[in-house]
Design a protein around this motif. Structure first.
Motif, PDB file in Angstrom:
ATOM      1  N   GLY A  99      -1.339 -19.811 -37.383  1.00  0.00           N
ATOM      2  CA  GLY A  99      -0.853 -20.899 -38.237  1.00  0.00           C
ATOM      3  C   GLY A  99      -0.604 -20.426 -39.658  1.00  0.00           C
ATOM      4  N   LEU A 100      -1.516 -19.580 -40.146  1.00  0.00           N
ATOM      5  CA  LEU A 100      -1.361 -19.037 -41.505  1.00  0.00           C
ATOM      6  C   LEU A 100      -0.107 -18.173 -41.588  1.00  0.00           C
ATOM      7  CD1 LEU A 100      -2.870 -18.997 -44.235  1.00  0.00           C
ATOM      8  CD2 LEU A 100      -3.932 -16.867 -43.512  1.00  0.00           C
ATOM      9  N   LEU A 101       0.104 -17.351 -40.549  1.00  0.00           N
ATOM     10  CA  LEU A 101       1.291 -16.490 -40.500  1.00  0.00           C
ATOM     11  C   LEU A 101       2.559 -17.355 -40.466  1.00  0.00           C
ATOM     12  CD1 LEU A 101       2.417 -13.594 -40.192  1.00  0.00           C
ATOM     13  CD2 LEU A 101       2.239 -13.876 -37.721  1.00  0.00           C
ATOM     14  N   LEU A 102       2.510 -18.401 -39.638  1.00  0.00           N
ATOM     15  CA  LEU A 102       3.646 -19.317 -39.536  1.00  0.00           C
ATOM     16  C   LEU A 102       3.991 -19.896 -40.917  1.00  0.00           C
ATOM     17  CD1 LEU A 102       5.578 -21.332 -38.036  1.00  0.00           C
ATOM     18  CD2 LEU A 102       3.583 -22.771 -37.658  1.00  0.00           C
ATOM     19  N   ASN A 103       2.983 -20.301 -41.653  1.00  0.00           N
ATOM     20  CA  ASN A 103       3.239 -20.881 -42.973  1.00  0.00           C
ATOM     21  C   ASN A 103       3.714 -19.838 -43.980  1.00  0.00           C
ATOM     22  OD1 ASN A 103       2.683 -23.780 -42.897  1.00  0.00           O
ATOM     23  ND2 ASN A 103       0.682 -23.144 -42.176  1.00  0.00           N
ATOM     24  N   GLY A 104       3.164 -18.643 -43.865  1.00  0.00           N
ATOM     25  CA  GLY A 104       3.602 -17.554 -44.755  1.00  0.00           C
ATOM     26  C   GLY A 104       5.078 -17.251 -44.541  1.00  0.00           C
ATOM     27  N   VAL A 105       5.446 -17.145 -43.265  1.00  0.00           N
ATOM     28  CA  VAL A 105       6.849 -16.853 -42.937  1.00  0.00           C
ATOM     29  C   VAL A 105       7.747 -18.025 -43.367  1.00  0.00           C
ATOM     30  CG1 VAL A 105       8.455 -16.458 -41.027  1.00  0.00           C
ATOM     31  CG2 VAL A 105       6.239 -15.316 -41.034  1.00  0.00           C
ATOM     32  N   GLY A 106       7.302 -19.237 -43.073  1.00  0.00           N
ATOM     33  CA  GLY A 106       8.103 -20.417 -43.415  1.00  0.00           C
ATOM     34  C   GLY A 106       8.338 -20.532 -44.912  1.00  0.00           C
ATOM     35  N   THR A 107       7.287 -20.290 -45.684  1.00  0.00           N
ATOM     36  CA  THR A 107       7.431 -20.392 -47.137  1.00  0.00           C
ATOM     37  C   THR A 107       8.335 -19.286 -47.668  1.00  0.00           C
ATOM     38  OG1 THR A 107       5.212 -21.345 -47.214  1.00  0.00           O
ATOM     39  CG2 THR A 107       6.120 -20.581 -49.292  1.00  0.00           C
ATOM     40  N   VAL A 153      -0.907 -29.334 -41.378  1.00  0.00           N
ATOM     41  CA  VAL A 153      -1.530 -29.252 -40.049  1.00  0.00           C
ATOM     42  C   VAL A 153      -2.615 -28.162 -40.062  1.00  0.00           C
ATOM     43  CG1 VAL A 153      -1.088 -28.382 -37.719  1.00  0.00           C
ATOM     44  CG2 VAL A 153       0.279 -30.263 -38.629  1.00  0.00           C
ATOM     45  N   LEU A 154      -2.291 -27.043 -40.702  1.00  0.00           N
ATOM     46  CA  LEU A 154      -3.260 -25.940 -40.774  1.00  0.00           C
ATOM     47  C   LEU A 154      -4.528 -26.387 -41.512  1.00  0.00           C
ATOM     48  CD1 LEU A 154      -3.669 -22.855 -40.196  1.00  0.00           C
ATOM     49  CD2 LEU A 154      -2.856 -22.469 -42.510  1.00  0.00           C
ATOM     50  N   VAL A 155      -4.334 -27.134 -42.600  1.00  0.00           N
ATOM     51  CA  VAL A 155      -5.487 -27.615 -43.372  1.00  0.00           C
ATOM     52  C   VAL A 155      -6.318 -28.592 -42.522  1.00  0.00           C
ATOM     53  CG1 VAL A 155      -6.198 -28.876 -45.448  1.00  0.00           C
ATOM     54  CG2 VAL A 155      -4.277 -27.294 -45.567  1.00  0.00           C
ATOM     55  N   ILE A 156      -5.629 -29.501 -41.814  1.00  0.00           N
ATOM     56  CA  ILE A 156      -6.345 -30.475 -40.980  1.00  0.00           C
ATOM     57  C   ILE A 156      -7.100 -29.750 -39.854  1.00  0.00           C
ATOM     58  CG2 ILE A 156      -6.041 -32.420 -39.372  1.00  0.00           C
ATOM     59  CD1 ILE A 156      -3.593 -33.229 -41.081  1.00  0.00           C
ATOM     60  N   GLU A 157      -6.446 -28.748 -39.291  1.00  0.00           N
ATOM     61  CA  GLU A 157      -7.096 -27.989 -38.217  1.00  0.00           C
ATOM     62  C   GLU A 157      -8.352 -27.291 -38.736  1.00  0.00           C
ATOM     63  OE1 GLU A 157      -4.767 -24.809 -36.577  1.00  0.00           O
ATOM     64  OE2 GLU A 157      -6.023 -24.639 -34.796  1.00  0.00           O
ATOM     65  N   LEU A 158      -8.245 -26.752 -39.943  1.00  0.00           N
ATOM     66  CA  LEU A 158      -9.396 -26.072 -40.550  1.00  0.00           C
ATOM     67  C   LEU A 158     -10.526 -27.075 -40.823  1.00  0.00           C
ATOM     68  CD1 LEU A 158     -10.254 -23.260 -41.585  1.00  0.00           C
ATOM     69  CD2 LEU A 158      -9.419 -23.934 -43.823  1.00  0.00           C
ATOM     70  N   ILE A 159     -10.170 -28.272 -41.278  1.00  0.00           N
ATOM     71  CA  ILE A 159     -11.186 -29.313 -41.501  1.00  0.00           C
ATOM     72  C   ILE A 159     -11.875 -29.644 -40.172  1.00  0.00           C
ATOM     73  CG2 ILE A 159     -11.541 -31.749 -42.151  1.00  0.00           C
ATOM     74  CD1 ILE A 159      -9.222 -31.389 -44.156  1.00  0.00           C
ATOM     75  N   GLY A 160     -11.063 -29.701 -39.106  1.00  0.00           N
ATOM     76  CA  GLY A 160     -11.613 -29.965 -37.774  1.00  0.00           C
ATOM     77  C   GLY A 160     -12.634 -28.915 -37.367  1.00  0.00           C
ATOM     78  N   VAL A 161     -12.335 -27.655 -37.677  1.00  0.00           N
ATOM     79  CA  VAL A 161     -13.258 -26.560 -37.339  1.00  0.00           C
ATOM     80  C   VAL A 161     -14.542 -26.689 -38.159  1.00  0.00           C
ATOM     81  CG1 VAL A 161     -13.584 -24.049 -37.463  1.00  0.00           C
ATOM     82  CG2 VAL A 161     -11.429 -24.986 -36.635  1.00  0.00           C
ATOM     83  N   LYS A 162     -14.370 -26.966 -39.450  1.00  0.00           N
ATOM     84  CA  LYS A 162     -15.525 -27.036 -40.349  1.00  0.00           C
ATOM     85  C   LYS A 162     -16.428 -28.228 -40.029  1.00  0.00           C
ATOM     86  CE  LYS A 162     -15.057 -23.463 -43.026  1.00  0.00           C
ATOM     87  NZ  LYS A 162     -16.110 -22.440 -42.980  1.00  0.00           N
ATOM     88  N   THR A 163     -15.818 -29.364 -39.688  1.00  0.00           N
ATOM     89  CA  THR A 163     -16.623 -30.570 -39.439  1.00  0.00           C
ATOM     90  C   THR A 163     -17.045 -30.704 -37.975  1.00  0.00           C
ATOM     91  OG1 THR A 163     -14.630 -31.874 -39.034  1.00  0.00           O
ATOM     92  CG2 THR A 163     -15.485 -31.872 -41.284  1.00  0.00           C
ATOM     93  N   GLY A 164     -16.351 -29.976 -37.100  1.00  0.00           N
ATOM     94  CA  GLY A 164     -16.647 -30.079 -35.667  1.00  0.00           C
ATOM     95  C   GLY A 164     -16.161 -31.395 -35.060  1.00  0.00           C
ATOM     96  N   ASP A 165     -15.315 -32.101 -35.791  1.00  0.00           N
ATOM     97  CA  ASP A 165     -14.783 -33.385 -35.326  1.00  0.00           C
ATOM     98  C   ASP A 165     -13.458 -33.134 -34.597  1.00  0.00           C
ATOM     99  OD1 ASP A 165     -13.789 -35.923 -34.964  1.00  0.00           O
ATOM    100  OD2 ASP A 165     -14.379 -36.651 -36.949  1.00  0.00           O
ATOM    101  N   ALA A 166     -13.453 -33.376 -33.293  1.00  0.00           N
ATOM    102  CA  ALA A 166     -12.268 -33.068 -32.473  1.00  0.00           C
ATOM    103  C   ALA A 166     -11.074 -33.944 -32.821  1.00  0.00           C
ATOM    104  CB  ALA A 166     -12.612 -33.233 -30.994  1.00  0.00           C
TER     105      ALA A 166
END
Lengths: 42, 614
Positions: free
Chosen positions: B203-211, B103-116
């Motif tokens: 989101g990054l913190l969430l993944n760090g903690v989860g891992t 989800v974090l990766v997809i969200e980042l792609i959304g930011v980079k591409t500007g595609d909502a």
């Protein structure tokens, strides 16, 4: 046509050499050296 | 689960006060109440006198008796109960930890591409994860209770070994909960500008903690399989790192990390398929078709390197204990690897079929459709080689008719060299499907397109020849050491194909002409392939979990704590098969419940008209 065949031959040769080198490297890193003909040294 | 651990840690310390020495947290936390084992039983006891000043506080592994295991009434076996609970916790834990990663990766792609659309899809994926989170915690809690109630001697020992680490786990769990809720509920509040970066950081913190949570819990599992940081009687001799960092810890960490992503992708893919089939408008069909495609992309991409991580894990198991390795792959459990091949084959065939079906979205795919039959034939042949068993269960007349227990043609296909060739070729074929799918809506505009394609074809050809050469020559005509070593050569060949394929295509299609794709224009049949993926993944996890756990044979903690419960034997394959089926069906029922809840959250009842009754 001729240049295309040459292209294919050269590229196949280069790619084969890369894989040949990789085979030696991967086995050597595991302590399993190979001879030039890819037979085991040990 | 962590609540129970935390409570137990707290209760088992003197007056509830725990003095933690971070250099050696186990001994310091237990210094006041842990004393040498009773000489007769070797069971640590808190009622024996305290140690004298010149003695090092120590505890050793308990020698458990049959009477140390409370029994359940009604004929319910403790192991079966814990089995179901643990497996369900693992299924949901895998889902909950994996979804936020992509989800974090997809969200980042959304930011980079500007595609909502990316942002909306990522948010929708998180909705599934959020519902699953509560169920994960429920199964974790009941698992912990079941373990403490039914295996108190073992849990007492593990608590003493891991001690303060359990508290770290508890703290991380709170942090995980907080970041998860903020990440999900803060989505719209932190959607644009700098606030979006704050959201991504959460989101990054969430993944760090989860891992981190995952690797901590993994250390408990790997300690029971390959204990480290303790001596031969189970007394702690190292610090917490020595205990955690056993020989199997990192292989399990890597394997679970990758597998979780593949599993999570498969489950959310099924959600997309469910929504696609239930869609009422073309717009909804297009949205869920795209969502299903993305999920399949994640699942298959994560799945491609998974066999290599599994191979590393098995190699480490063999290196740690050859007996353990042979129990897994050379004895009765070896047959389960044939079942594993069937399930992995199902995953690859379903994943490929979905990609081929998806090509109908664009007319550009007509260029590649002729190749599909060759890929399909390769997959089927390799699949058949992979499922060929080495030995057969035969009657005496059958053995006599065959001339031995091994068939002269099928026998050689039953051993690892043939299967290694099959696995690698299946992965390459799957990557080829994937690559053709990605190319189907693009037309390259670079001048070196032809040369690039020749290089790519040459890499495929030479890699396939190299994999077959390594498998046949070193596998059948050299010694065992070279046979095992050559499998790495095969893995490298496959990885070269994947990496070079991605690099060449990225460069070649950077400024490509994009052909129109009709999202939603895909057959309903393809959606059933998306359903097949999580079913096969879930069964696979249940199957291999049984194998991983069974290699401990009659030990709770291998060579340290002997299992003296009534279940201290490897269950029969038939019984295990029933258990795996139960947990798989149970999980899928819960998943359907989650899908329904996720849909319910977005369903709004229209207001009642005046005078209309509810």
């Amino acid at each position: 046509m001729k240049s295309e065949i040459v292209n294919w031959a050269v590229i196949l040769l280069v790619v084969s050499l890369v894989f040949y080198g990789l085979d030696h490297l991967v086995m050597l890193m595991q302590g399993l050296p190979l001879n030039l003909d890819l037979t085991p040294v040990q | 689960m962590l609540f129970a651990f935390a409570l137990y840690s707290f209760a088992s310390s003197n007056n509830g006060a725990i003095n933690i020495n971070w250099a050696n947290p186990v001994n310091s936390a237990q210094a006041n109440d842990v004393i040498p084992a009773d000489s007769a039983t070797n069971i640590p006891s808190t009622t024996t006198p305290a140690v004298t000043a010149n003695q090092t506080p120590q505890f050793v592994a308990p020698k458990l008796k049959r009477s140390d295991y409370p029994r359940l009434k009604g004929g319910i076996r403790s192991r079966s109960l814990v089995w179901i609970d643990a497996q369900m916790h693992l299924f949901f834990g895998a889902l909950v930890l994996a979804v936020p990663i992509f989800v974090l990766v997809i969200e980042l792609i959304g930011v980079k591409t500007g595609d909502a659309r990316y942002d909306d899809m990522a948010h929708e994926f998180m909705r599934i994860s959020l519902t699953a989170y509560a169920i994960t915690a429920l199964f974790g809690g009941t698992l912990a209770l079941a373990l403490f109630l039914l295996y108190p001697g073992l849990m007492n020992y593990l608590m003493q070994v891991f001690g303060a680490q359990m508290m770290v786990y508890a703290v991380l769990f709170f942090l995980e909960s907080m970041t998860l809720y903020i990440y999900y509920y803060g989505w719209d509040a932190l959607r644009y500008g700098n606030k979006k970066w704050l959201h991504l950081s959460i989101g990054l913190l969430l993944n760090g903690v989860g891992t981190t949570l995952m690797v901590l819990a993994n250390s408990w599992v790997t300690f029971t399989m390959a204990p480290s940081g303790v001596n031969e009687v189970g007394a702690v001799v190292g610090d917490i790192w020595a205990i955690m960092k056993g020989p199997l810890w990192n292989p399990i960490n890597l394997h679970r990390f990758i597998a979780n992503i593949a599993f999570g992708g498969a489950v959310v893919g099924a959600y997309a398929a469910y929504k696609f089939l239930a869609a009422k408008t073309q717009e909804q069909r297009a949205h869920y078709d795209w969502m299903g495609y993305t999920s399949n992309f994640i699942a298959i991409l994560a799945f491609l390197p998974l066999p290599f991580a599994g191979y590393w894990l098995m190699a480490e198991i063999y290196a740690y204990s050859q007996q353990m390795g042979i129990t897994a792959m050379g004895g009765i459990l070896a047959w389960l690897f044939i079942v594993q091949a069937v399930l992995i084959g199902t995953i690859l065939l379903a994943g490929n079929y979905y990609l081929w079906s998806g090509m109908s979205r664009t007319e550009g795919s007509l260029r590649y459709q002729g190749s599909i039959k060759y890929i399909a034939v390769t997959l089927v042949i390799c699949f058949l080689v992979w499922v060929t068993p080495h030995t057969l269960i035969l009657t005496a007349p059958e053995i006599a008719a065959l001339g031995g227990s091994h068939h002269n043609i099928l026998g050689p296909l039953g051993i690892m060299p043939a299967k290694n060739i099959a696995v690698n070729l299946m992965l390459i074929a799957t990557f080829l499907s994937f690559q053709l799918y990605r190319r189907s809506n693009k037309v390259a505009t670079v001048s070196w397109e032809k040369t690039g394609n020749i290089i790519l074809v040459a890499i495929y050809l030479v890699a396939v020849v190299n994999i077959m050469f390594a498998g046949v020559y070193y596998g059948y005509f050299t010694n065992t050491v070279y046979k095992v070593g050559s499998s790495v050569m095969q893995v490298v060949s496959t990885l070269v194909v994947i990496v070079s394929g991605i690099v060449i295509d990225s460069l070649m299609f950077k400024k490509a002409k994009i052909l129109p794709s009709s999202w939603g224009k895909v057959s309903n049949r393809s959606q059933y392939a998306l359903f097949a993926l999580p079913v096969a993944f879930t069964w696979l996890m249940a199957l291999m979990g049984y194998v991983r756990s069974s290699v401990r044979t009659h030990w709770h903690v291998y060579t340290i704590v002997k299992d003296n419960s009534p279940d201290n034997f490897i269950p029969t394959i038939g019984y295990a098969g029933n258990m795996m089926t139960i947990v798989t069906v149970l999980f899928l029922l819960f998943v359907l419940f989650i899908f329904w809840i996720a849909s319910l959250a977005t369903t709004k009842q229209p207001p009642l008209a005046l005078g209309e009754s509810a």
